[in-house]
Design a protein around this motif. Structure first.
Motif, PDB file in Angstrom:
ATOM      1  N   GLN A  57       0.826  -1.198   0.000  1.00 49.83           N
ATOM      2  CA  GLN A  57       0.000   0.000   0.000  1.00 49.83           C
ATOM      3  C   GLN A  57       0.863   1.252   0.000  1.00 49.83           C
ATOM      4  OE1 GLN A  57      -3.378  -0.236  -0.470  1.00 49.83           O
ATOM      5  NE2 GLN A  57      -2.970   1.893  -1.027  1.00 49.83           N
ATOM      6  N   TYR A  58       2.020   1.191   0.660  1.00 51.82           N
ATOM      7  CA  TYR A  58       2.963   2.311   0.588  1.00 51.82           C
ATOM      8  C   TYR A  58       3.391   2.546  -0.867  1.00 51.82           C
ATOM      9  CZ  TYR A  58       7.418   4.750   0.681  1.00 51.82           C
ATOM     10  OH  TYR A  58       8.440   5.612   0.416  1.00 51.82           O
ATOM     11  N   ILE A  59       3.723   1.465  -1.572  1.00 48.24           N
ATOM     12  CA  ILE A  59       4.122   1.587  -2.978  1.00 48.24           C
ATOM     13  C   ILE A  59       2.988   2.195  -3.796  1.00 48.24           C
ATOM     14  CG2 ILE A  59       4.740   0.289  -5.052  1.00 48.24           C
ATOM     15  CD1 ILE A  59       6.084  -1.768  -3.123  1.00 48.24           C
ATOM     16  N   ALA A  60       1.758   1.737  -3.545  1.00 50.79           N
ATOM     17  CA  ALA A  60       0.606   2.275  -4.272  1.00 50.79           C
ATOM     18  C   ALA A  60       0.441   3.764  -4.011  1.00 50.79           C
ATOM     19  CB  ALA A  60      -0.656   1.517  -3.876  1.00 50.79           C
ATOM     20  N   ALA A  86       1.153   9.339  -6.022  1.00 47.13           N
ATOM     21  CA  ALA A  86       1.758  10.667  -5.920  1.00 47.13           C
ATOM     22  C   ALA A  86       2.580  10.998  -7.160  1.00 47.13           C
ATOM     23  CB  ALA A  86       2.635  10.747  -4.671  1.00 47.13           C
ATOM     24  N   ALA A  87       3.088   9.966  -7.824  1.00 48.68           N
ATOM     25  CA  ALA A  87       3.888  10.169  -9.040  1.00 48.68           C
ATOM     26  C   ALA A  87       3.033  10.150 -10.301  1.00 48.68           C
ATOM     27  CB  ALA A  87       4.968   9.094  -9.122  1.00 48.68           C
ATOM     28  N   GLY A  88       1.713  10.065 -10.148  1.00 48.34           N
ATOM     29  CA  GLY A  88       0.834  10.162 -11.299  1.00 48.34           C
ATOM     30  C   GLY A  88       0.412   8.851 -11.914  1.00 48.34           C
ATOM     31  N   TYR A  89       0.602   7.737 -11.205  1.00 48.98           N
ATOM     32  CA  TYR A  89       0.197   6.432 -11.715  1.00 48.98           C
ATOM     33  C   TYR A  89      -1.192   6.075 -11.194  1.00 48.98           C
ATOM     34  CZ  TYR A  89       5.132   5.461 -12.892  1.00 48.98           C
ATOM     35  OH  TYR A  89       6.402   5.493 -13.405  1.00 48.98           O
ATOM     36  N   ALA A  90      -1.929   5.330 -11.998  1.00 53.16           N
ATOM     37  CA  ALA A  90      -3.171   4.708 -11.551  1.00 53.16           C
ATOM     38  C   ALA A  90      -2.861   3.267 -11.171  1.00 53.16           C
ATOM     39  CB  ALA A  90      -4.213   4.739 -12.664  1.00 53.16           C
ATOM     40  N   VAL A  91      -3.484   2.785 -10.101  1.00 57.01           N
ATOM     41  CA  VAL A  91      -3.303   1.393  -9.692  1.00 57.01           C
ATOM     42  C   VAL A  91      -4.295   0.531 -10.455  1.00 57.01           C
ATOM     43  CG1 VAL A  91      -3.383  -0.244  -7.772  1.00 57.01           C
ATOM     44  CG2 VAL A  91      -2.489   2.069  -7.407  1.00 57.01           C
ATOM     45  N   THR A  92      -3.799  -0.516 -11.095  1.00 61.57           N
ATOM     46  CA  THR A  92      -4.653  -1.398 -11.878  1.00 61.57           C
ATOM     47  C   THR A  92      -4.594  -2.825 -11.337  1.00 61.57           C
ATOM     48  OG1 THR A  92      -5.070  -2.318 -14.089  1.00 61.57           O
ATOM     49  CG2 THR A  92      -2.779  -1.810 -13.534  1.00 61.57           C
ATOM     50  N   ALA A  93      -5.688  -3.539 -11.508  1.00 63.38           N
ATOM     51  CA  ALA A  93      -5.736  -4.944 -11.116  1.00 63.38           C
ATOM     52  C   ALA A  93      -5.375  -5.867 -12.274  1.00 63.38           C
ATOM     53  CB  ALA A  93      -7.132  -5.294 -10.593  1.00 63.38           C
ATOM     54  N   ASN A  94      -4.995  -5.295 -13.408  1.00 65.57           N
ATOM     55  CA  ASN A  94      -4.670  -6.072 -14.605  1.00 65.57           C
ATOM     56  C   ASN A  94      -3.221  -5.786 -15.003  1.00 65.57           C
ATOM     57  OD1 ASN A  94      -4.466  -7.360 -17.047  1.00 65.57           O
ATOM     58  ND2 ASN A  94      -6.272  -6.399 -17.968  1.00 65.57           N
ATOM     59  N   ALA A  95      -2.359  -6.776 -14.861  1.00 65.98           N
ATOM     60  CA  ALA A  95      -0.938  -6.581 -15.160  1.00 65.98           C
ATOM     61  C   ALA A  95      -0.713  -6.159 -16.604  1.00 65.98           C
ATOM     62  CB  ALA A  95      -0.158  -7.860 -14.851  1.00 65.98           C
ATOM     63  N   ALA A  96      -1.560  -6.626 -17.509  1.00 60.38           N
ATOM     64  CA  ALA A  96      -1.378  -6.310 -18.922  1.00 60.38           C
ATOM     65  C   ALA A  96      -1.605  -4.834 -19.225  1.00 60.38           C
ATOM     66  CB  ALA A  96      -2.324  -7.160 -19.767  1.00 60.38           C
ATOM     67  N   GLU A  97      -2.249  -4.097 -18.330  1.00 66.45           N
ATOM     68  CA  GLU A  97      -2.518  -2.677 -18.541  1.00 66.45           C
ATOM     69  C   GLU A  97      -1.417  -1.791 -17.984  1.00 66.45           C
ATOM     70  OE1 GLU A  97      -6.161  -2.023 -16.534  1.00 66.45           O
ATOM     71  OE2 GLU A  97      -7.414  -2.991 -18.065  1.00 66.45           O
ATOM     72  N   ALA A  98      -0.458  -2.365 -17.260  1.00 65.01           N
ATOM     73  CA  ALA A  98       0.468  -1.572 -16.468  1.00 65.01           C
ATOM     74  C   ALA A  98       1.754  -1.245 -17.229  1.00 65.01           C
ATOM     75  CB  ALA A  98       0.804  -2.299 -15.175  1.00 65.01           C
ATOM     76  N   SER A  99       2.308  -0.086 -16.943  1.00 65.63           N
ATOM     77  CA  SER A  99       3.638   0.256 -17.426  1.00 65.63           C
ATOM     78  C   SER A  99       4.707  -0.102 -16.395  1.00 65.63           C
ATOM     79  CB  SER A  99       3.709   1.747 -17.756  1.00 65.63           C
ATOM     80  OG  SER A  99       3.364   2.527 -16.636  1.00 65.63           O
ATOM     81  N   VAL A 100       4.284  -0.301 -15.136  1.00 63.97           N
ATOM     82  CA  VAL A 100       5.171  -0.779 -14.078  1.00 63.97           C
ATOM     83  C   VAL A 100       4.481  -1.948 -13.389  1.00 63.97           C
ATOM     84  CG1 VAL A 100       6.391  -0.255 -11.935  1.00 63.97           C
ATOM     85  CG2 VAL A 100       6.153   1.508 -13.703  1.00 63.97           C
ATOM     86  N   VAL A 101       5.155  -3.105 -13.346  1.00 64.02           N
ATOM     87  CA  VAL A 101       4.616  -4.318 -12.729  1.00 64.02           C
ATOM     88  C   VAL A 101       5.494  -4.659 -11.531  1.00 64.02           C
ATOM     89  CG1 VAL A 101       4.131  -6.774 -13.053  1.00 64.02           C
ATOM     90  CG2 VAL A 101       3.678  -5.146 -14.907  1.00 64.02           C
ATOM     91  N   VAL A 102       4.880  -4.775 -10.376  1.00 66.51           N
ATOM     92  CA  VAL A 102       5.616  -4.962  -9.120  1.00 66.51           C
ATOM     93  C   VAL A 102       5.247  -6.300  -8.491  1.00 66.51           C
ATOM     94  CG1 VAL A 102       6.106  -4.026  -6.829  1.00 66.51           C
ATOM     95  CG2 VAL A 102       5.601  -2.474  -8.736  1.00 66.51           C
ATOM     96  N   GLY A 161      10.176   4.638  -4.549  1.00 70.98           N
ATOM     97  CA  GLY A 161       9.265   5.760  -4.757  1.00 70.98           C
ATOM     98  C   GLY A 161       9.883   6.828  -5.629  1.00 70.98           C
ATOM     99  N   ASP A 162      11.163   7.101  -5.403  1.00 70.20           N
ATOM    100  CA  ASP A 162      11.848   8.086  -6.229  1.00 70.20           C
ATOM    101  C   ASP A 162      12.020   7.591  -7.666  1.00 70.20           C
ATOM    102  OD1 ASP A 162      12.028   9.658  -3.974  1.00 70.20           O
ATOM    103  OD2 ASP A 162      14.038   8.969  -3.455  1.00 70.20           O
ATOM    104  N   ALA A 163      12.272   6.274  -7.821  1.00 68.78           N
ATOM    105  CA  ALA A 163      12.431   5.716  -9.166  1.00 68.78           C
ATOM    106  C   ALA A 163      11.146   5.839  -9.970  1.00 68.78           C
ATOM    107  CB  ALA A 163      12.859   4.253  -9.070  1.00 68.78           C
ATOM    108  N   LEU A 164      10.001   5.689  -9.313  1.00 72.94           N
ATOM    109  CA  LEU A 164       8.726   5.820 -10.022  1.00 72.94           C
ATOM    110  C   LEU A 164       8.619   7.185 -10.687  1.00 72.94           C
ATOM    111  CD1 LEU A 164       6.340   4.127  -7.447  1.00 72.94           C
ATOM    112  CD2 LEU A 164       6.767   3.332  -9.775  1.00 72.94           C
ATOM    113  N   ALA A 165       9.059   8.217  -9.982  1.00 75.91           N
ATOM    114  CA  ALA A 165       9.018   9.552 -10.581  1.00 75.91           C
ATOM    115  C   ALA A 165       9.977   9.653 -11.757  1.00 75.91           C
ATOM    116  CB  ALA A 165       9.361  10.597  -9.516  1.00 75.91           C
ATOM    117  N   SER A 166      11.170   9.066 -11.607  1.00 77.07           N
ATOM    118  CA  SER A 166      12.161   9.163 -12.684  1.00 77.07           C
ATOM    119  C   SER A 166      11.712   8.430 -13.934  1.00 77.07           C
ATOM    120  CB  SER A 166      13.502   8.604 -12.205  1.00 77.07           C
ATOM    121  OG  SER A 166      13.454   7.185 -12.083  1.00 77.07           O
ATOM    122  N   TRP A 167      10.833   7.440 -13.777  1.00 74.06           N
ATOM    123  CA  TRP A 167      10.320   6.700 -14.934  1.00 74.06           C
ATOM    124  C   TRP A 167       9.198   7.455 -15.643  1.00 74.06           C
ATOM    125  CZ3 TRP A 167      10.029   1.537 -11.768  1.00 74.06           C
ATOM    126  CH2 TRP A 167      11.335   1.046 -11.610  1.00 74.06           C
TER     127      TRP A 167
END
Length: 468
Positions: A19-22, A27-43, A110-116
């Motif tokens: 939840q911290y990662i989410a 905060a970095a402008g990502y939407a949380v998705t329940a579908n891995a195929a929709e994601a640009s970052v998969v964790v 968290g910082d890497a998410l912004a850099s991406w």
């Protein structure tokens, strides 16, 4: 908008980390998705408490490699305990992984998410090394669950200093690191203001909590959280017998908002095995703790963890575990065959034959199942109040919920929609049948708070709007 997919393995600490990662991703402008195929970052937030969890994580990494083949720009990230343990070797074993962040590196993630995300204001996501610890409170307990907002985890402590010989946690999460009590309370208030009805205080050995500034104990923390306005229910995970004191028992028995269940891992009923495990108590001392608990909290559910097949465990040692289980009659138990963990002392000892461990687990499970079924059967014919979890997998006309003593109830319901259940998430369920896994019944009423009268449903219906 870029999206992030988070898949979590393991304990409540990993759930809180996810939840911290989410939150950092949002905060970095990502939407949380329940579908891995929709994601640009998969964790993948991984666990390494048992060998099977480790194998599952590596298998899942290999499976998700297909997403990178389809779109090389997708970032595949591994976090959690396995990432901490294998941080020096994971990239060579899975070279398609883009980044590895151990349990102590989440702020850097968290910082890497912004850099991406080029062009995003990095000031919004910048953090120091303590942000992970200081910002993990008040988060929903699962990502993407429409009902998660009624429950929240609040992390009060990270790490463990007890070094059980079978456990990897101190090696991957470090020593005890307790958050300031005032910070915990602030996160609890935020969670309640955000709609949480039930808070779970979490830590690897949560009842060892001590406020760094004042020396306040976990009992003091419970009393302070319990006094917060707007809180319905309160619970905590996971405790150690060594730190279960008369002061804590008295506090638990005096706080009416505490969920009437207590998880106190025993691991074994044999003194010889407990010594080899470095558990810091004897079977007799554990029994004394249970007597203290049941005197202070009569009628509560007691749950535990048990390991069989630990190195050196004899048939007599195992018989002592069965005897303790027959005597204590746990309301639930998480049972495991010992699994050697790299980096722990017990991994280097002579191991019990796998077939012996498996056979003992079957016998232990049968013993536990009898006491669990008996505990559930006591609810048949009664009406229990339970907090909604969401639509049941057992049918479109049913809801799943959890009683305050953590029993799953599946119940036929009237025609209810999600807004109605968010507004009134407490269900009064008439329990009609009991099983080892939980109970079944019918929803008789819904309520907005745990302690308010229920609003009766006119009649059960066959369709549930919340089902998907």
């Amino acid at each position: 908008m870029a999206a992030i997919y988070i898949e979590t393995f393991g304990c409540q600490m990993n759930e809180a980390d996810s939840q911290y990662i989410a939150d950092r991703a949002a905060a970095a402008g990502y939407a949380v998705t329940a579908n891995a195929a929709e994601a640009s970052v998969v964790v993948l937030n991984t666990c390494t408490v048992r060998d099977n969890a480790e194998k599952r994580a590596y298998g899942r990494m290999a499976h998700l490699r297909a997403l990178k083949r389809a779109d090389p720009s997708v970032k595949l990230v591994v976090c959690g305990c396995l990432a901490e343990q294998d941080k020096d070797s994971l990239r060579s074993r899975a070279p398609y992984v883009d980044a590895v962040f151990g349990t102590r590196d989440l702020a850097r993630f968290g910082d890497a998410l912004a850099s991406w995300r080029p062009g995003f204001d990095e000031d919004l996501t910048h953090s120091d090394e303590r942000l992970v610890l200081d910002s993990l409170g008040g988060r929903p307990d699962c990502v993407g669950d429409p009902y998660a907002s009624v429950r929240a985890f609040v992390t009060v402590q990270r790490g463990c200093s007890y070094y059980c010989t079978f456990c990897i946690v101190p090696h991957v999460r470090g020593h005890f690191d307790n958050r300031p009590l005032d910070d915990v309370l602030a996160d609890c208030r935020r969670a309640i203001a955000g709609g949480a009805r039930e808070l779970t205080l979490v830590g690897q050995t949560v009842n060892a909590f001590t406020d760094p500034a004042t020396g306040a104990t976990f009992a003091d923390l419970l009393e302070s959280v319990h006094a917060l306005s707007g809180l319905d229910r309160l619970t905590f995970l996971t405790s150690h017998p060594k730190d279960y004191t008369p002061r804590l028992a008295a506090a638990m028995g005096s706080l009416p908002k505490l969920n009437p269940r207590f998880h106190l891992p025993v691991q074994s009923g044999s003194d010889a095995v407990l010594r080899r495990m470095n558990r810091k108590y004897t079977a007799a001392q554990y029994r004394q703790k249970i007597a203290l608990f049941r005197d202070a909290c009569p009628g509560w559910a007691l749950t535990t963890d048990l390991i069989v097949g630990f190195p050196g465990e004899t048939e007599a040692d195992f018989a002592a575990t069965l005897e303790l289980c027959d005597e204590v009659r746990f309301a639930q138990a998480f049972t495991f065959v010992y699994s050697p963990r790299r980096g722990t002392p017990a991994a280097h000892w002579e191991q019990i034959a796998p077939e012996v461990g498996s056979e003992r687990l079957r016998r232990l499970s049968a013993t536990i199942d009898r006491s669990v079924r008996a505990f559930h059967e006591r609810k048949v014919g009664t009406t229990v109040r339970a907090l909604v979890c969401g639509p049941s997998r057992k049918g479109r006309s049913k809801l799943a919920a959890k009683t305050t003593d953590n029993v799953t109830v599946i119940a036929a319901a009237g025609r209810l929609d999600e807004p109605a259940l968010r507004e009134r998430p407490w269900l009064d369920v008439r329990v009609e049948r009991a099983f080892t896994w939980g109970c079944e019944g019918t929803v008789a009423a819904i309520a907005g708070r745990y302690d308010e009268p229920g609003l009766a449903l006119e009649a059960p219906a066959i369709d549930l709007v919340t089902a998907r």
